[in-house]
Design a protein around this motif. Sequence first.
Motif, PDB file in Angstrom:
ATOM      1  N   ILE A 105       7.379   8.054 -30.775  1.00 42.57           N
ATOM      2  CA  ILE A 105       7.295   7.488 -32.021  1.00 42.57           C
ATOM      3  C   ILE A 105       7.301   8.897 -33.144  1.00 42.57           C
ATOM      4  CG2 ILE A 105       4.859   6.834 -33.304  1.00 42.57           C
ATOM      5  CD1 ILE A 105       4.853   7.379 -29.191  1.00 42.57           C
ATOM      6  N   ILE A 106       7.430   8.155 -34.413  1.00 39.37           N
ATOM      7  CA  ILE A 106       8.361   9.535 -34.993  1.00 39.37           C
ATOM      8  C   ILE A 106       7.858   8.364 -36.279  1.00 39.37           C
ATOM      9  CG2 ILE A 106      10.328   9.809 -36.822  1.00 39.37           C
ATOM     10  CD1 ILE A 106      12.400   9.382 -34.218  1.00 39.37           C
ATOM     11  N   LEU A 107       6.812   9.078 -37.473  1.00 38.29           N
ATOM     12  CA  LEU A 107       6.256   8.845 -38.487  1.00 38.29           C
ATOM     13  C   LEU A 107       6.612   9.573 -39.388  1.00 38.29           C
ATOM     14  CD1 LEU A 107       2.805   8.073 -36.981  1.00 38.29           C
ATOM     15  CD2 LEU A 107       4.622   6.480 -37.473  1.00 38.29           C
ATOM     16  N   VAL A 108       6.926   8.887 -40.249  1.00 38.90           N
ATOM     17  CA  VAL A 108       7.228   9.602 -41.800  1.00 38.90           C
ATOM     18  C   VAL A 108       6.490   9.646 -43.306  1.00 38.90           C
ATOM     19  CG1 VAL A 108       9.778   9.939 -41.437  1.00 38.90           C
ATOM     20  CG2 VAL A 108       9.550   8.567 -42.528  1.00 38.90           C
ATOM     21  N   SER A 109       6.473  10.398 -43.888  1.00 36.24           N
ATOM     22  CA  SER A 109       5.595  10.178 -45.402  1.00 36.24           C
ATOM     23  C   SER A 109       6.288   9.370 -46.360  1.00 36.24           C
ATOM     24  CB  SER A 109       5.124  11.577 -45.865  1.00 36.24           C
ATOM     25  OG  SER A 109       6.148  12.311 -46.450  1.00 36.24           O
ATOM     26  N   ALA A 110       5.541   8.475 -46.814  1.00 35.19           N
ATOM     27  CA  ALA A 110       6.542   7.850 -48.269  1.00 35.19           C
ATOM     28  C   ALA A 110       7.500   8.281 -48.803  1.00 35.19           C
ATOM     29  CB  ALA A 110       5.794   7.161 -48.865  1.00 35.19           C
ATOM     30  N   ASP A 111       6.802  10.231 -49.284  1.00 33.81           N
ATOM     31  CA  ASP A 111       8.270  11.185 -49.715  1.00 33.81           C
ATOM     32  C   ASP A 111       9.182  10.976 -48.558  1.00 33.81           C
ATOM     33  OD1 ASP A 111       5.794  11.445 -51.584  1.00 33.81           O
ATOM     34  OD2 ASP A 111       4.995  12.918 -50.162  1.00 33.81           O
ATOM     35  N   THR A 112       8.921  11.267 -48.309  1.00 38.37           N
ATOM     36  CA  THR A 112      10.344  11.764 -46.805  1.00 38.37           C
ATOM     37  C   THR A 112      11.088  11.022 -47.148  1.00 38.37           C
ATOM     38  OG1 THR A 112       9.377  13.481 -46.241  1.00 38.37           O
ATOM     39  CG2 THR A 112      11.492  12.258 -44.779  1.00 38.37           C
ATOM     40  N   ALA A 113      10.813   9.152 -46.349  1.00 36.80           N
ATOM     41  CA  ALA A 113      11.273   8.001 -46.680  1.00 36.80           C
ATOM     42  C   ALA A 113      12.012   7.827 -47.934  1.00 36.80           C
ATOM     43  CB  ALA A 113       9.992   6.695 -46.709  1.00 36.80           C
ATOM     44  N   GLN A 114      11.450   7.973 -49.486  1.00 34.05           N
ATOM     45  CA  GLN A 114      12.084   7.812 -50.716  1.00 34.05           C
ATOM     46  C   GLN A 114      13.384   8.884 -50.968  1.00 34.05           C
ATOM     47  OE1 GLN A 114       9.385   8.687 -53.663  1.00 34.05           O
ATOM     48  NE2 GLN A 114      11.389   7.833 -55.154  1.00 34.05           N
ATOM     49  N   ARG A 153       0.849   7.449 -47.720  1.00 33.18           N
ATOM     50  CA  ARG A 153       1.783   6.368 -47.220  1.00 33.18           C
ATOM     51  C   ARG A 153       2.184   7.112 -46.285  1.00 33.18           C
ATOM     52  NH1 ARG A 153       4.313   4.705 -52.086  1.00 33.18           N
ATOM     53  NH2 ARG A 153       5.572   3.218 -50.944  1.00 33.18           N
ATOM     54  N   VAL A 154       2.716   6.033 -44.913  1.00 32.86           N
ATOM     55  CA  VAL A 154       3.359   6.637 -43.618  1.00 32.86           C
ATOM     56  C   VAL A 154       4.131   5.647 -43.259  1.00 32.86           C
ATOM     57  CG1 VAL A 154       2.771   6.708 -41.400  1.00 32.86           C
ATOM     58  CG2 VAL A 154       1.307   8.138 -42.872  1.00 32.86           C
ATOM     59  N   CYS A 155       4.986   6.030 -43.271  1.00 34.23           N
ATOM     60  CA  CYS A 155       6.215   4.528 -42.444  1.00 34.23           C
ATOM     61  C   CYS A 155       6.940   5.710 -41.239  1.00 34.23           C
ATOM     62  CB  CYS A 155       7.708   4.419 -43.516  1.00 34.23           C
ATOM     63  SG  CYS A 155       7.216   4.504 -45.155  1.00 34.23           S
ATOM     64  N   ARG A 156       7.082   4.079 -40.474  1.00 33.03           N
ATOM     65  CA  ARG A 156       7.676   4.334 -39.256  1.00 33.03           C
ATOM     66  C   ARG A 156       9.660   4.328 -38.845  1.00 33.03           C
ATOM     67  NH1 ARG A 156       5.881   2.271 -33.236  1.00 33.03           N
ATOM     68  NH2 ARG A 156       7.066   3.101 -32.184  1.00 33.03           N
ATOM     69  N   LEU A 157       9.721   5.124 -38.314  1.00 29.69           N
ATOM     70  CA  LEU A 157      11.015   5.690 -38.389  1.00 29.69           C
ATOM     71  C   LEU A 157      11.819   4.849 -37.146  1.00 29.69           C
ATOM     72  CD1 LEU A 157      14.019   7.170 -40.152  1.00 29.69           C
ATOM     73  CD2 LEU A 157      13.248   9.060 -38.793  1.00 29.69           C
ATOM     74  N   ARG A 158      13.191   4.188 -37.558  1.00 29.56           N
ATOM     75  CA  ARG A 158      13.709   3.799 -36.605  1.00 29.56           C
ATOM     76  C   ARG A 158      15.266   3.951 -37.179  1.00 29.56           C
ATOM     77  NH1 ARG A 158       9.761  -0.448 -36.340  1.00 29.56           N
ATOM     78  NH2 ARG A 158      11.793  -1.721 -37.196  1.00 29.56           N
ATOM     79  N   TRP A 159      16.460   3.707 -36.641  1.00 25.07           N
ATOM     80  CA  TRP A 159      17.908   3.769 -36.407  1.00 25.07           C
ATOM     81  C   TRP A 159      17.691   2.166 -36.949  1.00 25.07           C
ATOM     82  CZ3 TRP A 159      20.582   7.505 -37.467  1.00 25.07           C
ATOM     83  CH2 TRP A 159      20.277   8.692 -36.178  1.00 25.07           C
ATOM     84  N   LYS A 160      18.634   1.838 -38.141  1.00 24.93           N
ATOM     85  CA  LYS A 160      19.084   0.989 -39.039  1.00 24.93           C
ATOM     86  C   LYS A 160      19.533  -0.926 -38.398  1.00 24.93           C
ATOM     87  CE  LYS A 160      18.999  -0.208 -43.072  1.00 24.93           C
ATOM     88  NZ  LYS A 160      19.108  -0.274 -44.491  1.00 24.93           N
TER      89      LYS A 160
END
Length: 630
Positions: free
Chosen positions: A584-593, A619-626
Amino acid sequence: MKDAPTPMTTAAKNTRHAKTKRVRKPKRARSIGITALLSVTIAGLVLLSVSSVLVLSSQSAWQSTRELLRAQAELAMTLVEEEIRNHISPALEISRYIHAQVAAGQIYPGNPKELIAVFKGALAAAPQIAGVVLWDKEYNRMEIRRSESGRVSVSADAEEVTPSLTEYVEGIRLSGAPLWGPPTEGDEEANYVNAHTPLDYRGRHWGVMATGVTINNLSAIVKRIGDARGMTAFILYGDNVLAHPALADAPVRLGEDGFARLLTIEELGDPIISQFYQAEFVTPPGAAFQYREVDDDAGDEFLVLSRVNTEFGDTPWQIGIYGLARDWGKQFRRLVTSVVAGVVVLLLAFGCALWIARKISRPIRKLADTAEQIGMLELANVGDIAPSKIKELDEQAGAFNRMVDGLKWFETYVPKRLVRQLIHSRDDASSVASNEVELSVMFTDIIGFTALSETMQPGEVGDLVNAHFEIIARCIEAHGGTLDKYIGDSVMAFWGAPEAQPDHAERACRAALAIADELAQASSPGAAHDPPVRIKIAIHSGTLLVGNIGASSRMNYTVIGDTVNTCSRIESLCAQFDNGAPAIILVSADTAQLAQPDPTLYFEEVGEYEVKGRSGEVRVCRLRWKGESG
């Protein structure tokens, strides 16, 4: 994230379950001192080589060249040059001797009896010297000539003073020292090379002297050298030919005035030499010769090699040799065969020296190669240095092996990437000084580790954690990350230091997905990983203090700051999104941006959450391969 043992406790646990590393103690061999070995060897080699210094020099030159053509060309033309020098140099040596004796008052050049006595001894060892001509300052001429029977005679006559004679004599006087003059035409069907010298008797100018050497024999010399190699040697003087095999037995060409004269290149009629100045020449790098490729009338390709010699006068001599291009290799073998008898002792000495040098240099070379691998921290490829029978090398090998064993232990405790960066930075203190940098931080944690470890033996737990950390470390290092520390069953890593990484967020995200992929493969049916391990991963980007942190006696290259704490809190949120996936991979919105430019990454925003230690929500996002399903 749950409470965990301290890093030192974890390191001790990992060390306890790591593969035992045995300190090697190589078997000591009987040894002798290198000083005694070299002393005996060098003394013997010097004794063997002194008797044939010239051969040793030639052989050393052959050994130093790696190009067959260059070695053969240098040798062939050197032989031609040496033969020429041996033939005509006595004239210059006699001129120097007479010049010095006259200047010291030991010889009076106007005394014919005294000159005969001197020249009988001087000319006895140099049959190629035809004679000597002296002019006093009133241009009276005295000639000392040796007949075919070897008898030395003196004649004197009054010579007509012409402008050309005046210019000739004055030029010798102004030279101030013995030197070579241009080839001259003789009156007895012979051409000469003259060594000129002024004569100053006890500080007062008396006149000048010219010592003549016949150059007709030069053609016989180059013919002999060329025939020995199946080639054609020659000497050119401008557009004229000084020596050529075709002239060895031919009569001297006379001019209309009855004097001997030099042939021109066109008159010689050699189709190869006729193209000498027109053909494009090449000077090999580091070589003292030039070569030309010339075709004859039949279409055969010839290789013409030449060397410019300026020691015999103002006008350079072109000394050369040519032969069929296809014969050069065969000719070199003939050349080697012809000198084998004379260099047997030299070859034995050289072979002995080479064998000893290799015995000494091989372990030293091995040490240098191994040290280079150690410098790159490629310790896995470093093997033991073999013991040596040379005492100093044996001690060196033992010390080196012990050092490598210590470094291999050291490597398990220090991030390899960090050490490499510090090595590259050398004395640059700024590379490890604490400073604020935008980084990306990752935390990982095994899901349900406490419950899992209760069902296993301690040794099994250690094996499981070590195998899991192997996957984590491999993926982090593969994507340029720095593994900061192990905290129980958790890992902390960061990107963007010690070297700058503008794409640190993308690297961290790709490393997290790589970990997830490897864990999925390890947990698939039929995989060797038992029991399957699932993991929580969190990534957050922000400004951190990075560098050497700690006491002066114990430093860690690490990061500190709110970004680390926030990332740790995001990792604890992963439990709310547990869908049974291996990771389970969570990243912050700062990282996602920051990582958004990577088209392979997909970020699914899951909401804003309050985390402990922060006043606002994250703000939290879940990370996956496109393209990967949720």
